[in-house]
Design a protein around this motif. Structure first.
Motif, short mmCIF file in Angstrom:
data_model
loop_
_atom_site.label_atom_id
_atom_site.label_comp_id
_atom_site.label_asym_id
_atom_site.label_seq_id
_atom_site.Cartn_x
_atom_site.Cartn_y
_atom_site.Cartn_z
N LEU A 25 0.82 -1.22 0.00
CA LEU A 25 0.00 0.00 0.00
C LEU A 25 0.86 1.27 0.00
CD1 LEU A 25 -2.87 -0.99 2.46
CD2 LEU A 25 -3.06 -0.60 -0.01
N ILE A 26 1.93 1.26 0.76
CA ILE A 26 2.81 2.43 0.80
C ILE A 26 3.49 2.63 -0.55
CG2 ILE A 26 4.95 3.32 1.83
CD1 ILE A 26 3.91 2.10 4.50
N TRP A 27 3.92 1.55 -1.18
CA TRP A 27 4.50 1.65 -2.52
C TRP A 27 3.47 2.23 -3.50
CZ3 TRP A 27 9.42 0.45 -4.32
CH2 TRP A 27 9.58 0.48 -5.71
N SER A 28 2.25 1.72 -3.44
CA SER A 28 1.18 2.20 -4.32
C SER A 28 0.88 3.68 -4.07
CB SER A 28 -0.09 1.38 -4.12
OG SER A 28 0.14 0.03 -4.43
N TYR A 29 0.88 4.08 -2.81
CA TYR A 29 0.65 5.49 -2.48
C TYR A 29 1.74 6.36 -3.09
CZ TYR A 29 -0.15 9.74 0.17
OH TYR A 29 -0.39 11.05 0.51
N GLY A 30 2.98 5.88 -3.04
CA GLY A 30 4.08 6.62 -3.65
C GLY A 30 3.87 6.82 -5.14
N GLU A 31 3.30 5.81 -5.81
CA GLU A 31 3.00 5.94 -7.23
C GLU A 31 1.91 6.97 -7.47
OE1 GLU A 31 1.99 1.94 -8.35
OE2 GLU A 31 4.07 1.44 -8.83
N VAL A 32 0.89 6.98 -6.63
CA VAL A 32 -0.23 7.90 -6.79
C VAL A 32 0.21 9.35 -6.59
CG1 VAL A 32 -2.44 8.64 -5.78
CG2 VAL A 32 -2.00 6.21 -6.18
N VAL A 33 0.97 9.62 -5.54
CA VAL A 33 1.37 11.00 -5.25
C VAL A 33 2.64 11.40 -6.00
CG1 VAL A 33 0.25 11.04 -3.00
CG2 VAL A 33 2.65 10.38 -3.16
N GLY A 34 3.32 10.45 -6.62
CA GLY A 34 4.51 10.77 -7.39
C GLY A 34 5.71 11.14 -6.54
N ASN A 35 5.76 10.62 -5.32
CA ASN A 35 6.89 10.91 -4.43
C ASN A 35 7.67 9.62 -4.22
OD1 ASN A 35 8.62 11.56 -2.36
ND2 ASN A 35 7.09 12.65 -1.15
N ARG A 36 8.89 9.59 -4.76
CA ARG A 36 9.71 8.37 -4.70
C ARG A 36 10.19 8.05 -3.29
NH1 ARG A 36 11.54 6.71 -10.00
NH2 ARG A 36 12.94 5.35 -8.85
N ALA A 37 10.10 9.01 -2.37
CA ALA A 37 10.51 8.75 -0.99
C ALA A 37 9.61 7.69 -0.35
CB ALA A 37 10.48 10.03 -0.17
N TRP A 38 8.37 7.59 -0.82
CA TRP A 38 7.47 6.54 -0.31
C TRP A 38 7.96 5.16 -0.75
CZ3 TRP A 38 4.28 7.25 3.52
CH2 TRP A 38 3.77 8.53 3.76
N TYR A 39 8.57 5.08 -1.94
CA TYR A 39 9.15 3.81 -2.38
C TYR A 39 10.25 3.38 -1.40
CZ TYR A 39 7.12 4.96 -6.98
OH TYR A 39 6.28 5.28 -8.01
N ALA A 40 11.11 4.34 -1.07
CA ALA A 40 12.19 4.05 -0.13
C ALA A 40 11.63 3.60 1.22
CB ALA A 40 13.08 5.28 0.04
N PHE A 41 10.56 4.24 1.64
CA PHE A 41 9.96 3.87 2.92
C PHE A 41 9.44 2.43 2.88
CE2 PHE A 41 7.00 3.84 6.43
CZ PHE A 41 7.67 4.58 7.39
N SER A 42 8.78 2.07 1.77
CA SER A 42 8.26 0.70 1.69
C SER A 42 9.40 -0.32 1.63
CB SER A 42 7.32 0.54 0.49
OG SER A 42 8.00 0.68 -0.73
N LEU A 43 10.47 -0.01 0.93
CA LEU A 43 11.62 -0.91 0.89
C LEU A 43 12.31 -1.01 2.25
CD1 LEU A 43 13.16 0.00 -2.59
CD2 LEU A 43 11.86 -2.05 -1.98
N ALA A 44 12.29 0.10 3.00
CA ALA A 44 12.90 0.10 4.32
C ALA A 44 12.13 -0.78 5.30
CB ALA A 44 12.96 1.53 4.86
N MET A 45 10.91 -1.13 4.96
CA MET A 45 10.09 -2.00 5.81
C MET A 45 10.44 -3.48 5.63
SD MET A 45 6.41 -0.13 5.29
CE MET A 45 5.48 -1.19 6.40
N LEU A 46 11.14 -3.82 4.56
CA LEU A 46 11.45 -5.22 4.27
C LEU A 46 12.27 -5.94 5.35
CD1 LEU A 46 12.03 -5.11 0.41
CD2 LEU A 46 10.09 -6.12 1.66
N PRO A 47 13.31 -5.31 5.94
CA PRO A 47 14.03 -6.03 6.99
C PRO A 47 13.14 -6.44 8.17
CG PRO A 47 15.35 -4.19 6.24
CD PRO A 47 13.99 -4.04 5.60
N ALA A 48 12.18 -5.60 8.54
CA ALA A 48 11.27 -5.95 9.62
C ALA A 48 10.37 -7.12 9.22
CB ALA A 48 10.42 -4.75 10.02
N LEU A 49 9.99 -7.17 7.96
CA LEU A 49 9.19 -8.30 7.47
C LEU A 49 10.02 -9.59 7.52
CD1 LEU A 49 6.59 -9.39 6.16
CD2 LEU A 49 7.59 -8.81 3.94
N ILE A 50 11.26 -9.51 7.12
CA ILE A 50 12.15 -10.68 7.18
C ILE A 50 12.31 -11.13 8.63
CG2 ILE A 50 14.53 -11.46 6.83
CD1 ILE A 50 14.57 -9.52 4.36
N SER A 51 12.45 -10.18 9.54
CA SER A 51 12.56 -10.50 10.96
C SER A 51 11.34 -11.27 11.45
CB SER A 51 12.72 -9.21 11.76
OG SER A 51 12.66 -9.47 13.14
#
Length: 110
Positions: A25-51
């Motif tokens: 959802l955060i990645w999708s929101y980044g696409e809608v608003v056109g702010n690539r920082a949201w992409y970085a935020f969603s990718l930054a969530m991956l280590p917690a998911l792996i944990s």
């Protein structure tokens, strides 16, 4: 699989699913608003998911001694995830500041 009760399993599994959905959802929101920082935020969530997946895997196999390395991986991913989310949050904050605020902060720092 007997290491946790059924209600605890429901909480663990639903948390992993919720986290994966939040990343999407955060990645999708980044696409809608056109702010690539949201992409970085969603990718930054991956280590917690792996944990979280490490914890579920270890519990699924009844906390087997042979899989204790998953506990260290989980702890490492939690630490890394905290720092990646910190950096992504800062990046997101910077990306949403107005141009007036950015130019003002440059002037005041001179």
């Amino acid at each position: 699989m007997h290491a946790l009760s059924i209600p605890t399993w429901i909480i663990h599994v639903s948390s992993v699913i919720e986290w994966a959905i939040a990343i999407w959802l955060i990645w999708s929101y980044g696409e809608v608003v056109g702010n690539r920082a949201w992409y970085a935020f969603s990718l930054a969530m991956l280590p917690a998911l792996i944990s979280a997946m490490c914890a579920c895997t270890w519990h699924f196999f009844d906390n087997a001694k042979s899989l204790e390395w998953l506990v260290m991986l989980q702890a490492s991913m939690t630490l890394i995830g905290n720092f990646t989310l910190l950096a992504a949050g800062w990046l997101l904050w910077r990306s949403t500041r107005s141009p007036v605020m950015r130019s003002h902060s440059k002037i005041s720092s001179k």
